[in-house]
Design a protein around this motif. Structure first.
Motif, PDB file in Angstrom:
ATOM      1  N   ASN A  75      -5.496   2.127   7.636  1.00 31.82           N
ATOM      2  CA  ASN A  75      -6.070   0.856   8.090  1.00 31.82           C
ATOM      3  C   ASN A  75      -5.288  -0.323   7.535  1.00 31.82           C
ATOM      4  OD1 ASN A  75      -8.441   2.148   9.336  1.00 31.82           O
ATOM      5  ND2 ASN A  75      -8.833   2.762   7.224  1.00 31.82           N
ATOM      6  N   LEU A  76      -5.370  -1.438   8.269  1.00 31.14           N
ATOM      7  CA  LEU A  76      -4.579  -2.611   7.900  1.00 31.14           C
ATOM      8  C   LEU A  76      -4.926  -3.101   6.484  1.00 31.14           C
ATOM      9  CD1 LEU A  76      -2.516  -4.652   8.953  1.00 31.14           C
ATOM     10  CD2 LEU A  76      -4.418  -6.068   9.729  1.00 31.14           C
ATOM     11  N   ARG A  77      -3.922  -3.108   5.608  1.00 31.88           N
ATOM     12  CA  ARG A  77      -4.151  -3.546   4.236  1.00 31.88           C
ATOM     13  C   ARG A  77      -3.066  -4.507   3.760  1.00 31.88           C
ATOM     14  NH1 ARG A  77      -8.163  -1.887   5.402  1.00 31.88           N
ATOM     15  NH2 ARG A  77      -9.430  -0.215   4.529  1.00 31.88           N
ATOM     16  N   SER A 130      -8.824  -3.911  -0.755  1.00 29.17           N
ATOM     17  CA  SER A 130      -7.820  -4.899  -1.156  1.00 29.17           C
ATOM     18  C   SER A 130      -6.882  -5.194   0.020  1.00 29.17           C
ATOM     19  CB  SER A 130      -7.025  -4.404  -2.359  1.00 29.17           C
ATOM     20  OG  SER A 130      -6.518  -3.140  -2.081  1.00 29.17           O
ATOM     21  N   PHE A 131      -6.253  -6.340  -0.045  1.00 38.07           N
ATOM     22  CA  PHE A 131      -5.340  -6.765   1.020  1.00 38.07           C
ATOM     23  C   PHE A 131      -4.204  -7.555   0.370  1.00 38.07           C
ATOM     24  CE2 PHE A 131      -3.786  -9.154   4.663  1.00 38.07           C
ATOM     25  CZ  PHE A 131      -3.904  -8.216   5.697  1.00 38.07           C
ATOM     26  N   GLN A 162     -15.595 -10.542   0.435  1.00 37.68           N
ATOM     27  CA  GLN A 162     -15.474  -9.668  -0.760  1.00 37.68           C
ATOM     28  C   GLN A 162     -14.278  -8.723  -0.667  1.00 37.68           C
ATOM     29  OE1 GLN A 162     -19.544  -8.228  -0.393  1.00 37.68           O
ATOM     30  NE2 GLN A 162     -19.931  -9.112  -2.392  1.00 37.68           N
ATOM     31  N   ILE A 163     -13.162  -9.311  -0.250  1.00 34.85           N
ATOM     32  CA  ILE A 163     -11.897  -8.543  -0.198  1.00 34.85           C
ATOM     33  C   ILE A 163     -11.051  -8.986  -1.392  1.00 34.85           C
ATOM     34  CG2 ILE A 163      -9.774  -8.167   1.125  1.00 34.85           C
ATOM     35  CD1 ILE A 163     -11.426  -8.961   3.628  1.00 34.85           C
ATOM     36  N   ARG A 164     -10.416  -8.029  -2.056  1.00 33.24           N
ATOM     37  CA  ARG A 164      -9.520  -8.382  -3.163  1.00 33.24           C
ATOM     38  C   ARG A 164      -8.141  -8.700  -2.596  1.00 33.24           C
ATOM     39  NH1 ARG A 164      -8.991  -3.579  -5.522  1.00 33.24           N
ATOM     40  NH2 ARG A 164     -10.581  -2.632  -4.237  1.00 33.24           N
ATOM     41  N   SER A 328      -0.986   0.494   8.167  1.00 28.94           N
ATOM     42  CA  SER A 328      -1.597  -0.374   7.153  1.00 28.94           C
ATOM     43  C   SER A 328      -0.856  -1.708   7.049  1.00 28.94           C
ATOM     44  CB  SER A 328      -1.572   0.329   5.796  1.00 28.94           C
ATOM     45  OG  SER A 328      -0.236   0.607   5.426  1.00 28.94           O
ATOM     46  N   PHE A 329       0.261  -1.819   7.753  1.00 29.15           N
ATOM     47  CA  PHE A 329       1.117  -2.997   7.570  1.00 29.15           C
ATOM     48  C   PHE A 329       1.486  -3.661   8.897  1.00 29.15           C
ATOM     49  CE2 PHE A 329       5.549  -4.532   7.693  1.00 29.15           C
ATOM     50  CZ  PHE A 329       5.425  -5.619   6.846  1.00 29.15           C
TER      51      PHE A 329
END
Ligand code: SF4
Ligand code: SF4
Length: 435
Positions: A75-77, A130-131, A162-164, A328-329
Motif C-alpha cells: 500500500n502507498l506509504r 507511517s508515510f 493520525q499518520i506518522r 508503496s511508492f
C-alpha cells in the motif's frame, strides 16, 4: 574482477566462500546464515552421498514458519515530489534530462494544486501507519518556500488522520544557507547529499552551470548540517560511480572523514558495460573490507547496501520488491503528474495519475511482486534482492521485466559478501551451530 567469491548451490542451500574466510551457508527460503565446514562446502557440489550431505539436505528441506513474506510494499506509504525541475549544477551524467529538468524545465511546482493532491493521496493511508515524503528536483532547495508550505499542510493532514509523517530532502548540498538549514531542522529532515568523492573528482563531475567546482559549497553545507545533526533525522551522502568515477576507495575514505551517518555508492544507472560493473563490485568489496577493519559491523553498516541486507536478515523479512514503484511508492513531477519511478518522469505513457486521479488500471501492471514480474524464480538471491531496479533492467534490455545480467552479477556478489560478513558479525555475539 578480484572479488574471488565462490558460490555453490544445492537445492535451498547456497555455500559462499572467499580466500582466507570461513565458508558460510545460506538458506534461500528461510534467510538463515550458518558457518560451514570445508567438508560441507565441498559436499554441496559433490555428487556422492555422505553424512554431511544428508545434514545439508535436511537443512534445505526445513521451511521456517517464522520467515515473513513481503507484506510491506502493498500500500502507498511514500511519495517523492519534484518541487522544481531546474538545477544550479550541470552534472555530467544527470539522468534527469541532463540538466535536472527531465526535458521540461519547470521553476516552481504549484503549491495550490499540490496540497489537495496530497490530501487525496494521504486519504489512502490508514490511521496509525507511517508515510514518507521525499523532496526532489532538479534541486529542491531552489524552491524552499514550496517545501515549507507543502510540509506544513501535509503535517496538518497527517495529524488529523493520525499518520506518522517523515520528510527526506535529496539535495546537491550547494544551497544549505542558514535559513534553508533552519527549515530542514524544523522538518527533522533526513538529508541525502549528492557528492561524488573528493574535490578533484566531484568538481569535474558536478560543476556549477558556470563550470566552477561545487565541492567547497557542499562541504560548507555538510558542516552546517553536522553542527545541527541532533535537530535532523539523519545525514547521509550519495555518490554515483562507474566509468567516469571508478575510485570508490578514495571516496569512502573521504566520506568517512565528514562525520555523516551513512554513505551510498550508487552505480551509474546508464552504464551498461560488464567490465565497469565488475570493477565497481571489486572496489565495493575493498571498501567493505576497509570498513570491517575499521570498526566491524558498525562501520560496515554505514554503507547503505550492507545495512539494508543486515536489516532484512535480522528481521527475517523476505524482500520480494526491490523498490515500491507503483505499489508503496509514487513520484509526483512539478506538473502534478504521478508516475511509479523518478526516472520515468516526462514520459507521457508512464503517467499513472494526475492531480485528482490515480489509475488503478495502470497500477495493476505493478501489482505482483517484482521477483515474479521479473522472472527471478530460480535466482538464489531473490529474497534479498527483490527483483532489481526496473529502470536499470529496461535501460539495458529494453524491458522493465527482463533482468540486466550485469545488475544480477553485481547484486549476487554483494549479497554474497554481505552474508559472509553477517555470519562474522553474528558469530561474535552468539555460538552458532556449525555444520
Ligand atoms: S539478482 Fe537478478 S535474477 Fe536475482 S533477484 Fe535480483 S534481479 Fe532477479
Ligand atoms: S525502478 Fe529503479 S529507479 Fe525506479 S523507483 Fe524502482 S529502484 Fe528506483
Amino acid at each position: 574482477m578480484d572479488t574471488n567469491l565462490g558460490i555453490q548451490q544445492m537445492e535451498n542451500i547456497v555455500g559462499l566462500s572467499r580466500p582466507g574466510e570461513a565458508p558460510v551457508g545460506f538458506h534461500i527460503q528461510n534467510l538463515e546464515v550458518a558457518r560451514l565446514s570445508e567438508e560441507a562446502l565441498s559436499a554441496l557440489h559433490n555428487p556422492s552421498d555422505s553424512d554431511v550431505k544428508r545434514q545439508l539436505k535436511s537443512w534445505s528441506q526445513e521451511i521456517s514458519p517464522s520467515v515473513k513474506s513481503d507484506q510491506l510494499r502493498k500500500n502507498l506509504r511514500s511519495l517523492s515530489l519534484n518541487v522544481t525541475q531546474i538545477c544550479n549544477l550541470h552534472c555530467k551524467y544527470c539522468a534527469a534530462g541532463g540538466d535536472g529538468s527531465y526535458g521540461d524545465p519547470i521553476k516552481k511546482i504549484s503549491v495550490e494544486k499540490t496540497i489537495p493532491q496530497l490530501r487525496f493521496l494521504l486519504e489512502k493511508v490508514p490511521a496509525g501507519e507511517s508515510f514518507k515524503i521525499t523532496f526532489l528536483g532538479g534541486e529542491p532547495l531552489l524552491y524552499p518556500e514550496a517545501i515549507d508550505m507543502i510540509a506544513e499542510s501535509a503535517q496538518e493532514i497527517a495529524t488529523q488522520k493520525q499518520i506518522r509523517l517523515s520528510f527526506t530532502v535529496v539535495t546537491n548540498g550547494t544551497l544549505l544557507t542558514d535559513s534553508n538549514v533552519d527549515l530542514l531542522c524544523k522538518l527533522k529532515a533526513h538529508m541525502t547529499i549528492s557528492l561524488d568523492g573528493p574535490a578533484e573528482v566531484n568538481d569535474q563531475l558536478r560543476p556549477t552551470k558556470s563550470g566552477r567546482g561545487s565541492t567547497d559549497l557542499v562541504l560548507n553545507g555538510i558542516q552546517k548540517l553536522i553542527s545541527r545533526k541532533s535537530e535532523l533525522g539523519s545525514v547521509g551522502i550519495s555518490g554515483v560511480f562507474g566509468a567516469r568515477n571508478p575510485d570508490l576507495i578514495s571516496a569512502y575514505k573521504f566520506y568517512s572523514s565528514l562525520g555523516v551517518d551513512w554513505f551510498d555508492f550508487t552505480y551509474d544507472h546508464l552504464e551498461t558495460r560488464a567490465e565497469v560493473s565488475r570493477d565497481f563490485t571489486d572496489q565495493l568489496f575493498q571498501v567493505a573490507d576497509l570498513a570491517w577493519k575499521k570498526d566491524k559491523e558498525k562501520a560496515l553498516r554505514q554503507i547503505k547496501v550492507f545495512d539494508h541486507y543486515f536489516q532484512l536478515l535480522d528481521s527475517q523479512q523476505r524482500n520480494e520488491n526491490y523498490c515500491g514503484a507503483g505499489k508503496s511508492f509514487l513520484m509526483m513531477d512539478a506538473r502534478n503528474n504521478l508516475y511509479t519511478c523518478p526516472w520515468v518522469v516526462g514520459r507521457s505513457k508512464e503517467v499513472v495519475g494526475t492531480q485528482d486521479t490515480l489509475s488503478s488500471e495502470k497500477l495493476k501492471a505493478y501489482e505482483k511482486p517484482l521477483v515474479e514480474l521479473n522472472n527471478c524464480g530460480s535466482c538464489w538471491a531473490r529474497y534479498l534482492c527483490g527483483g532489481g531496479c526496473m529502470y536499470i533492467h529496461e535501460n539495458k534490455t529494453g524491458s522493465k521485466h527482463r533482468v540486466d545480467e550485469n545488475f544480477c552479477e553485481r547484486t549476487r556478489n554483494l549479497i554474497g559478501l554481505a552474508l559472509l560478513y553477517y555470519e562474522k558479525s553474528r558469530s561474535q555475539l552468539e555460538e552458532r551451530q556449525t555444520l
